[in-house]
Design a protein around this motif. Structure first.
Motif, PDB file in Angstrom:
ATOM      1  N   ILE A  38      35.116  33.558  39.919  1.00  0.00           N
ATOM      2  CA  ILE A  38      35.911  34.739  39.564  1.00  0.00           C
ATOM      3  C   ILE A  38      36.969  34.401  38.509  1.00  0.00           C
ATOM      4  O   ILE A  38      37.327  33.243  38.303  1.00  0.00           O
ATOM      5  CB  ILE A  38      36.585  35.352  40.800  1.00  0.00           C
ATOM      6  N   PHE A  39      37.465  35.450  37.876  1.00  0.00           N
ATOM      7  CA  PHE A  39      38.492  35.324  36.844  1.00  0.00           C
ATOM      8  C   PHE A  39      39.317  36.603  36.856  1.00  0.00           C
ATOM      9  O   PHE A  39      38.854  37.664  37.299  1.00  0.00           O
ATOM     10  CB  PHE A  39      37.854  35.110  35.462  1.00  0.00           C
ATOM     11  N   PRO A  40      40.564  36.536  36.367  1.00  0.00           N
ATOM     12  CA  PRO A  40      41.405  37.744  36.370  1.00  0.00           C
ATOM     13  C   PRO A  40      40.984  38.729  35.289  1.00  0.00           C
ATOM     14  O   PRO A  40      40.532  38.344  34.211  1.00  0.00           O
ATOM     15  CB  PRO A  40      42.807  37.194  36.099  1.00  0.00           C
ATOM     16  N   ILE A  41      41.142  40.018  35.590  1.00  0.00           N
ATOM     17  CA  ILE A  41      40.920  41.075  34.603  1.00  0.00           C
ATOM     18  C   ILE A  41      42.245  41.309  33.902  1.00  0.00           C
ATOM     19  O   ILE A  41      43.183  41.871  34.463  1.00  0.00           O
ATOM     20  CB  ILE A  41      40.431  42.368  35.278  1.00  0.00           C
ATOM     21  N   GLY A  42      42.348  40.855  32.665  1.00  0.00           N
ATOM     22  CA  GLY A  42      43.628  40.894  31.988  1.00  0.00           C
ATOM     23  C   GLY A  42      44.546  39.839  32.582  1.00  0.00           C
ATOM     24  O   GLY A  42      44.083  38.849  33.151  1.00  0.00           O
ATOM     25  N   ARG A  43      45.836  40.061  32.444  1.00  0.00           N
ATOM     26  CA  ARG A  43      46.762  39.064  32.944  1.00  0.00           C
ATOM     27  C   ARG A  43      48.118  39.688  33.240  1.00  0.00           C
ATOM     28  O   ARG A  43      48.447  40.756  32.726  1.00  0.00           O
ATOM     29  CB  ARG A  43      46.935  37.922  31.934  1.00  0.00           C
ATOM     30  N   LEU A  44      48.862  38.992  34.074  1.00  0.00           N
ATOM     31  CA  LEU A  44      50.278  39.265  34.270  1.00  0.00           C
ATOM     32  C   LEU A  44      51.017  37.999  33.859  1.00  0.00           C
ATOM     33  O   LEU A  44      50.556  36.886  34.144  1.00  0.00           O
ATOM     34  CB  LEU A  44      50.587  39.582  35.742  1.00  0.00           C
ATOM     35  N   ASP A  45      52.152  38.152  33.194  1.00  0.00           N
ATOM     36  CA  ASP A  45      52.934  36.985  32.814  1.00  0.00           C
ATOM     37  C   ASP A  45      53.258  36.151  34.044  1.00  0.00           C
ATOM     38  O   ASP A  45      53.360  36.669  35.161  1.00  0.00           O
ATOM     39  CB  ASP A  45      54.240  37.417  32.148  1.00  0.00           C
ATOM     40  N   SER A  46      53.491  34.875  33.834  1.00  0.00           N
ATOM     41  CA  SER A  46      53.818  33.977  34.938  1.00  0.00           C
ATOM     42  C   SER A  46      55.001  34.496  35.749  1.00  0.00           C
ATOM     43  O   SER A  46      54.986  34.458  36.979  1.00  0.00           O
ATOM     44  CB  SER A  46      54.127  32.578  34.395  1.00  0.00           C
ATOM     45  N   ASP A  47      56.024  35.017  35.073  1.00  0.00           N
ATOM     46  CA  ASP A  47      57.226  35.461  35.772  1.00  0.00           C
ATOM     47  C   ASP A  47      57.152  36.909  36.254  1.00  0.00           C
ATOM     48  O   ASP A  47      58.141  37.454  36.746  1.00  0.00           O
ATOM     49  CB  ASP A  47      58.469  35.267  34.895  1.00  0.00           C
ATOM     50  N   THR A  48      55.987  37.530  36.129  1.00  0.00           N
ATOM     51  CA  THR A  48      55.773  38.894  36.635  1.00  0.00           C
ATOM     52  C   THR A  48      54.899  38.839  37.882  1.00  0.00           C
ATOM     53  O   THR A  48      53.883  38.151  37.911  1.00  0.00           O
ATOM     54  CB  THR A  48      55.095  39.774  35.576  1.00  0.00           C
ATOM     55  N   SER A  49      55.299  39.569  38.905  1.00  0.00           N
ATOM     56  CA  SER A  49      54.519  39.633  40.146  1.00  0.00           C
ATOM     57  C   SER A  49      53.750  40.938  40.200  1.00  0.00           C
ATOM     58  O   SER A  49      53.911  41.816  39.353  1.00  0.00           O
ATOM     59  CB  SER A  49      55.448  39.514  41.360  1.00  0.00           C
ATOM     60  N   GLY A  50      52.895  41.072  41.232  1.00  0.00           N
ATOM     61  CA  GLY A  50      52.261  42.358  41.469  1.00  0.00           C
ATOM     62  C   GLY A  50      50.751  42.372  41.408  1.00  0.00           C
ATOM     63  O   GLY A  50      50.086  41.339  41.525  1.00  0.00           O
ATOM     64  N   LEU A  51      50.228  43.566  41.203  1.00  0.00           N
ATOM     65  CA  LEU A  51      48.805  43.832  41.362  1.00  0.00           C
ATOM     66  C   LEU A  51      47.975  43.262  40.210  1.00  0.00           C
ATOM     67  O   LEU A  51      48.196  43.577  39.050  1.00  0.00           O
ATOM     68  CB  LEU A  51      48.598  45.346  41.473  1.00  0.00           C
ATOM     69  N   LEU A  52      46.997  42.432  40.585  1.00  0.00           N
ATOM     70  CA  LEU A  52      46.075  41.856  39.613  1.00  0.00           C
ATOM     71  C   LEU A  52      44.661  41.927  40.180  1.00  0.00           C
ATOM     72  O   LEU A  52      44.445  41.626  41.356  1.00  0.00           O
ATOM     73  CB  LEU A  52      46.442  40.394  39.321  1.00  0.00           C
ATOM     74  N   LEU A  53      43.712  42.334  39.347  1.00  0.00           N
ATOM     75  CA  LEU A  53      42.316  42.404  39.757  1.00  0.00           C
ATOM     76  C   LEU A  53      41.569  41.163  39.287  1.00  0.00           C
ATOM     77  O   LEU A  53      41.821  40.660  38.187  1.00  0.00           O
ATOM     78  CB  LEU A  53      41.645  43.655  39.184  1.00  0.00           C
ATOM     79  N   LEU A  54      40.646  40.683  40.123  1.00  0.00           N
ATOM     80  CA  LEU A  54      39.808  39.543  39.771  1.00  0.00           C
ATOM     81  C   LEU A  54      38.362  39.870  40.112  1.00  0.00           C
ATOM     82  O   LEU A  54      38.088  40.617  41.069  1.00  0.00           O
ATOM     83  CB  LEU A  54      40.232  38.276  40.514  1.00  0.00           C
TER      84      LEU A  54
END
Length: 239
Positions: free
Chosen positions: A95-111
């Motif tokens: 698996i891999f992330p769909i898009g990204r969130l910055d390291s210092d940003t938390s929250g919803l991420l799809l993989l």
């Protein structure tokens, strides 16, 4: 039987457009035979597909929703040994992330391991709203909110219209909590937008992606998407 370029894209190896280019360049082999025609169909349960010397395997698609903690890298691996989002999910799939969130940003991420699905969601022409909660310096004025809603001119162009709402402000501490929904995914976009209007972000969390939320999850926890949730995301990008 599925089109060769679709099979390659679904493997997560590359996008469908890039897969088509690899085929026409003669870099794809099926059962040892070089394939250069885009109309070719294959069955990964029976056919061996090799792209740039790397065989691909058919995997059942999986879709995960992770509550990414702050300080974690949005990648499948990191050559500096830092914690990455795939460390939090137990699966034998690639698996891999769909898009990204910055390291210092938390929250919803799809993989996922579904490359075609990921490419659809990340394509700039599709309009999937992502909602963030930002703690910012200062108290944004109504005119500032309107500027953010209309779009902010950044170094890489003007942002698309956004939805913005000041949830609360603390006059004594000089900070505000602001909800912002955007349809783009530029690098550090939300942070740059607030910086541009004089309200630097102190803390940032993605709360929602389309209709998906973090309900029931704590930081570092995840769940699989339900079939109807995957279907709804597909409908958002094909209608």
């Amino acid at each position: 039987m599925e089109r060769l370029q679709k099979v390659i894209a679904q493997s997560g190896m590359t996008s469908r457009r890039k897969a088509e280019q690899l085929i026409t360049e003669g870099k794809v082999f099926v059962n040892g035979k070089k394939i250069t025609e885009l109309g070719t169909k294959v069955d990964l349960h029976q056919d061996e597909v090799v792209v740039n010397g790397i065989p691909i395997e058919k995997e059942a698609p999986v879709y995960f929703l992770l509550y990414k903690p702050a300080g974690v890298i949005s990648a499948a691996s990191d050559d500096r040994g830092r914690k990455v989002v795939t460390d939090y999910i137990e699966t034998d799939k690639r698996i891999f992330p769909i898009g990204r969130l910055d390291s210092d940003t938390s929250g919803l991420l799809l993989l996922t391991n579904d490359g075609e699905f990921a490419n659809l969601l990340m394509h700039p022409k599709y309009k999937v709203y992502k909602t963030y909660i930002a703690k910012v310096e200062g108290v944004p004025l109504r005119e500032t909110v309107k500027k953010l809603e209309r779009g902010i001119r950044l170094e890489d162009g003007k942002t698309a219209p956004a939805k913005v709402k000041v949830i609360r402000s603390d006059i004594k501490k000089g900070t505000s909590i602001v909800e912002i929904s955007i349809r783009e995914g530029r690098n550090r976009q939300v942070r740059r937008m607030f910086e541009a209007v004089g309200h630097p972000v102190l803390k940032l969390k993605r709360e929602q992606y389309g209709a998906l939320t973090l309900k029931g999850l704590n930081a570092g926890e995840y769940r699989e998407l339900k079939p109807h949730e995957v279907k709804r995301l597909r409908e958002l990008v094909v209608t």
